[in-house]
Write an enzyme that holds these catalytic residues in place. Structure first.
Site, short mmCIF file in Angstrom:
data_model
loop_
_atom_site.label_atom_id
_atom_site.label_comp_id
_atom_site.label_asym_id
_atom_site.label_seq_id
_atom_site.Cartn_x
_atom_site.Cartn_y
_atom_site.Cartn_z
N HIS A 109 12.47 4.72 4.63
CA HIS A 109 11.68 3.52 4.39
C HIS A 109 11.35 3.47 2.90
CE1 HIS A 109 8.71 0.51 4.39
NE2 HIS A 109 7.66 1.31 4.36
N ASN A 132 8.22 -2.67 -1.17
CA ASN A 132 8.14 -2.25 0.22
C ASN A 132 8.23 -3.49 1.11
OD1 ASN A 132 7.31 -1.45 2.76
ND2 ASN A 132 5.59 -0.22 2.05
N CYS A 136 6.11 -0.55 9.42
CA CYS A 136 7.26 -0.12 8.60
C CYS A 136 8.24 0.79 9.37
CB CYS A 136 6.78 0.57 7.34
SG CYS A 136 5.65 -0.46 6.41
N1 ACO Z 1 -2.64 -1.05 -11.63
C1 ACO Z 1 -3.35 -0.27 -12.44
N2 ACO Z 1 -4.24 0.65 -12.00
C2 ACO Z 1 -4.38 0.76 -10.66
C3 ACO Z 1 -3.64 -0.04 -9.76
C4 ACO Z 1 -2.75 -0.98 -10.30
N3 ACO Z 1 -2.00 -1.79 -9.52
N4 ACO Z 1 -3.99 0.31 -8.50
C5 ACO Z 1 -4.90 1.29 -8.60
N5 ACO Z 1 -5.13 1.57 -9.91
C6 ACO Z 1 -6.04 2.56 -10.48
C7 ACO Z 1 -7.15 2.96 -9.53
O1 ACO Z 1 -8.22 2.05 -9.56
C8 ACO Z 1 -7.53 4.31 -10.05
O2 ACO Z 1 -8.35 4.13 -11.16
P1 ACO Z 1 -9.59 5.13 -11.44
O3 ACO Z 1 -8.99 6.48 -11.61
O4 ACO Z 1 -10.21 4.56 -12.66
O5 ACO Z 1 -10.44 5.04 -10.20
C9 ACO Z 1 -6.20 4.89 -10.55
O6 ACO Z 1 -5.31 3.76 -10.71
C10 ACO Z 1 -5.58 5.87 -9.57
O7 ACO Z 1 -5.63 5.31 -8.26
P2 ACO Z 1 -5.11 6.09 -7.01
O8 ACO Z 1 -5.34 5.29 -5.78
O9 ACO Z 1 -5.65 7.49 -7.06
O10 ACO Z 1 -3.55 6.15 -7.35
P3 ACO Z 1 -2.42 6.93 -6.61
O11 ACO Z 1 -1.78 7.85 -7.51
O12 ACO Z 1 -2.87 7.44 -5.26
O13 ACO Z 1 -1.38 5.75 -6.34
C11 ACO Z 1 -0.60 4.40 -4.55
C12 ACO Z 1 -1.73 4.68 -5.50
C13 ACO Z 1 0.61 3.96 -5.35
C14 ACO Z 1 -1.01 3.28 -3.60
C15 ACO Z 1 -0.26 5.69 -3.79
O14 ACO Z 1 -1.42 6.22 -3.18
C16 ACO Z 1 0.76 5.45 -2.72
O15 ACO Z 1 1.90 5.16 -3.01
N6 ACO Z 1 0.41 5.65 -1.44
C17 ACO Z 1 1.32 5.40 -0.35
C18 ACO Z 1 1.31 3.96 -0.09
C19 ACO Z 1 2.44 3.56 0.74
O16 ACO Z 1 3.53 4.01 0.56
N7 ACO Z 1 2.16 2.67 1.67
C20 ACO Z 1 3.09 2.13 2.51
C21 ACO Z 1 3.61 3.11 3.55
S1 ACO Z 1 3.54 2.53 5.13
C22 ACO Z 1 4.01 1.01 5.00
O17 ACO Z 1 4.97 0.79 4.35
C23 ACO Z 1 3.24 -0.09 5.62
#
Ligand code: ACO
Length: 325
Positions: free
Chosen positions: A252, A282, A119
């Protein structure tokens, strides 16, 4: 006389198929997985993304974006003397997507190569093109980010498959007497390979290991906000500028919370952040040039504005480019 580089034109392309969060929720339900528009919007800011048809490679998306950038710069493909494509979803293992694109543009002879920094790919590619222009190796470069991330998504993993989309963005970067690009700052730290990767590889005619994207979202989130602030500050310091000089932050487009978190750390108003993640998801290396082109075409970014472009991605890689548009 010092030689500089400046963006002369921008372009972008999204494949026609728009997939909303509700569409995706329906698809995942068929696999026994639950997600919702509310969850995706609250955690990421994403409402929809575009997916390319299975027979459309990155070079096709790049071609559309490149043609638009050439048109906006008033250049012909034959005037381009350097092509760099940033992609992690190349058409083939080799040759590069840039050489395939070169042929599709109907030109030959100029150097063409890919940059692989996930990215951060576009800020890496722009920095390389700027350097080659400033040293006199090139005069008129096509710099593109193009991705078909839909090909490497695991649709049995709801934590990642809702985040990404396909698309391409392009700029024509030309030699200039006045500075366009003011400063750049690139970094990588390979100890974080495991938190965001597609670990599979090709060997003996077979795919070995998992060829789909895997991510520790929370680890990525924590790292991203910190390094984006550092890169922005380092770039401003190199250019002798401050946050107050930035007209638009074009980060990004990974997650609205990361983007606004970065703006807060830089004490910038949220109104100064270009946001396309809601409609694009993304798109990895394509996200910054796509956002830039949308901002130009909707009249937000104007000639003379000072822009901070910022990328962060797998590797871990990160970097920033400060420029006068
Ligand atoms: N729909 C519904 N529930 C979901 C989903 C979904 N798609 N995905 C995860 N959950 C659930 C999980 O299972 C978890 O459930 P639990 O509490 O029962 O275990 C709950 O939601 C919370 O999950 P977390 O992983 O703690 O959620 P978080 O708030 O961290 O959000 C996310 C997840 C959106 C992926 C976040 O961590 C994030 O944005 N991280 C950065 C990712 C990113 O930007 N990556 C790309 C950057 S680099 C590049 O672009 C290659």
């Amino acid at each position: 006389m010092t030689r500089h580089s400046r963006i002369a034109g921008t372009g972008s392309y999204l494949p026609p198929k728009r997939v909303t969060n509700a569409d995706l929720a329906q698809q995942l339900a068929a696999r026994g997985l639950e997600t919702s528009d509310t969850w995706i919007v609250e955690r990421t800011g994403i409402r929809a993304r575009h997916f390319a048809e299975p027979d459309v490679p990155s070079s096709d998306l790049a071609l559309h974006a490149a043609r638009q950038a050439l048109e906006s710069a008033g250049r012909k493909a034959s005037e381009i003397d350097l092509i760099i494509v940033a992609t992690s979803t190349p058409d083939m293992v080799f040759p590069s997507t840039a050489t395939i694109l070169q042929n599709k543009l109907g030109v030959a002879g100029c150097p063409a190569f890919d940059v692989q920094a996930v990215c951060s790919g576009f800020v890496y590619a722009l920095t390389v093109a700027d350097s080659l222009i400033r040293t006199g190796t090139a005069k008129c470069a096509l710099v593109i980010g193009a991705e078909v991330f839909s090909r490497i998504l695991d649709f049995d993993d709801r934590t990642t498959c809702v985040l990404f989309g396909d698309g391409a963005g392009a700029v024509v970067l030309e030699a200039s007497e006045t500075p366009g690009i003011l400063a750049t700052d690139l970094h990588a730290d390979g100890k974080h390979v495991e938190i965001l990767c597609v670990p599979g590889g090709v060997s003996g005619g077979k795919v070995h290991g998992n060829p789909l994207l895997r991510m520790d979202g929370q680890a990525v989130f924590k790292l991203a906000v910190g390094v984006l602030e550092e890169a922005a500050r380092a770039t401003l310091a190199k250019a002798g500028k401050t946050e107050a000089d930035i007209d638009w932050l074009i980060p990004h487009q990974a997650n609205i919370r990361i983007m606004m978190g970065t703006a807060r750390k830089l004490k910038m108003s949220q109104d100064k952040v270009i946001v396309t993640v809601d409609e694009h998801g993304n798109t990895s290396a394509a996200s910054i040039p796509l956002a830039l082109d949308v901002a130009v075409r909707t009249g937000k970014v104007k000639k003379g504005d000072t822009l901070m472009l910022e990328g962060v991605g797998g590797g871990f890689t990160w970097g920033a480019v400060l420029l006068d548009f």
